[in-house]
Design a protein around this motif. Structure first.
Motif, PDB file in Angstrom:
ATOM      1  N   THR A   5       0.853  -1.179   0.000  1.00 29.28           N
ATOM      2  CA  THR A   5       0.000   0.000   0.000  1.00 29.28           C
ATOM      3  C   THR A   5       0.892   1.233   0.000  1.00 29.28           C
ATOM      4  OG1 THR A   5      -0.123  -0.081   2.423  1.00 29.28           O
ATOM      5  CG2 THR A   5      -1.909  -1.125   1.199  1.00 29.28           C
ATOM      6  N   THR A   6       0.339   2.341  -0.488  1.00 27.65           N
ATOM      7  CA  THR A   6       1.090   3.589  -0.573  1.00 27.65           C
ATOM      8  C   THR A   6       0.765   4.471   0.626  1.00 27.65           C
ATOM      9  OG1 THR A   6       1.086   3.498  -2.995  1.00 27.65           O
ATOM     10  CG2 THR A   6       1.553   5.632  -1.967  1.00 27.65           C
ATOM     11  N   HIS A   7       1.806   4.988   1.259  1.00 27.65           N
ATOM     12  CA  HIS A   7       1.644   5.870   2.412  1.00 27.65           C
ATOM     13  C   HIS A   7       2.270   7.226   2.102  1.00 27.65           C
ATOM     14  CE1 HIS A   7       0.440   2.809   5.567  1.00 27.65           C
ATOM     15  NE2 HIS A   7       0.771   2.058   4.543  1.00 27.65           N
ATOM     16  N   THR A   8       1.671   8.259   2.648  1.00 24.97           N
ATOM     17  CA  THR A   8       2.188   9.619   2.472  1.00 24.97           C
ATOM     18  C   THR A   8       2.830  10.095   3.774  1.00 24.97           C
ATOM     19  OG1 THR A   8       0.482  10.148   0.833  1.00 24.97           O
ATOM     20  CG2 THR A   8       1.609  12.000   1.877  1.00 24.97           C
ATOM     21  N   THR A  18       5.861  10.013  -0.761  1.00 21.70           N
ATOM     22  CA  THR A  18       5.146   8.753  -0.591  1.00 21.70           C
ATOM     23  C   THR A  18       6.124   7.586  -0.529  1.00 21.70           C
ATOM     24  OG1 THR A  18       4.869   8.459  -2.991  1.00 21.70           O
ATOM     25  CG2 THR A  18       3.108   9.606  -1.798  1.00 21.70           C
ATOM     26  N   ASN A  43       9.824  -1.690   3.802  1.00 19.13           N
ATOM     27  CA  ASN A  43       8.899  -0.793   4.524  1.00 19.13           C
ATOM     28  C   ASN A  43       9.621   0.407   5.139  1.00 19.13           C
ATOM     29  OD1 ASN A  43       6.922  -2.538   3.755  1.00 19.13           O
ATOM     30  ND2 ASN A  43       6.621  -3.469   5.766  1.00 19.13           N
ATOM     31  N   ILE A  56       7.722   2.175   8.328  1.00 18.55           N
ATOM     32  CA  ILE A  56       6.332   1.814   8.567  1.00 18.55           C
ATOM     33  C   ILE A  56       6.335   0.475   9.297  1.00 18.55           C
ATOM     34  CG2 ILE A  56       4.078   1.406   7.527  1.00 18.55           C
ATOM     35  CD1 ILE A  56       5.084   2.940   5.082  1.00 18.55           C
TER      36      ILE A  56
END
Length: 221
Positions: A5-8, A18, A43, A56
């Motif tokens: 999944t993409t996180h900002t 991102t 991650n 993450i």
């Protein structure tokens, strides 16, 4: 196929960027991810402006069929004993229940005439029996040790640092593009250290890949 999944992120320096967080790492489909894991970079995202890292901390599943390795990875190496026991018990129940699952056609397969091939896919009993034993590890270091124990010396983690002392942003950008292209050609992953007096790109891959890369650089002079 690996899933992410993409996180900002908003860095303390003010940069917004991102990064990807993997929930499932399948080395059979993404071989370079084995070395992203071994380098401790899974991650982990790096701010393109100041170089700060953003990790993450989420659990993920690591699958390496070539070595019959299947592991649930909890991000905290310092997880307390009671938390470890709860995780192990829950995973044991899920893993055991897998043997009760089977492929099941839906109404769209045979009744509705739909051509979407709808199917509820899960594991058959025989597939569940063929699954390698699930290992549970806490922290990337423990996962790295588990992977390295299965690899031949030539397939273990190798690394190479290429650097420039230029302070020019344009020259550093060009240097980064060249090293990234080399890494892509050789199936390696990279990490950047952007310091005021030196710009370094680390390349990670198997020792075999890194050796081939060094020979390629030698031929280019």
């Amino acid at each position: 196929m690996s899933r992410s999944t993409t996180h900002t992120f908003t860095c303390p320096c003010g940069q917004v960027f991102t990064g990807q967080a993997y929930e499932y790492v399948n080395v059979a489909d993404d071989a370079h991810l084995r070395y992203v894991v071994l380098a401790g970079l899974i991650n982990v995202s790096t701010c393109p402006n100041c170089g700060r890292r953003a990790a993450i901390s989420i659990p993920f599943v690591y699958s390496d069929p070539a070595y019959q390795l299947l592991a649930y990875v909890h991000p905290r190496a310092d997880a307390p004993e009671n938390a470890r026991l709860m995780i192990l018990e829950k995973l044991r129940d899920v893993y055991m229940d897998a043997s009760k699952l089977h492929d099941q056609p839906t109404a769209t397969d045979n009744e509705s005439g739909s051509n979407n091939g709808g199917r509820v896919v899960s594991l058959s009993a025989s597939e569940a029996r063929d699954m390698p034993p699930l290992k549970v590890v806490f922290g990337l270091e423990q996962l790295g040790e588990l992977i390295a124990a299965e690899l031949s010396p030539e397939d273990r983690l190798g690394r190479l640092a290429l650097s420039t002392q230029s302070r020019s942003e344009a020259e550093r950008g060009q240097f980064h593009d060249i090293t990234r292209k080399l890494a892509s050609e050789m199936g390696c992953c990279i990490e950047v250290e952007d310091l005021p007096d030196e710009y370094t790109v680390w390349l990670y891959g198997s020792r075999r890949q890194v050796g081939a890369l060094m020979r390629e650089l030698a031929t280019r002079g």
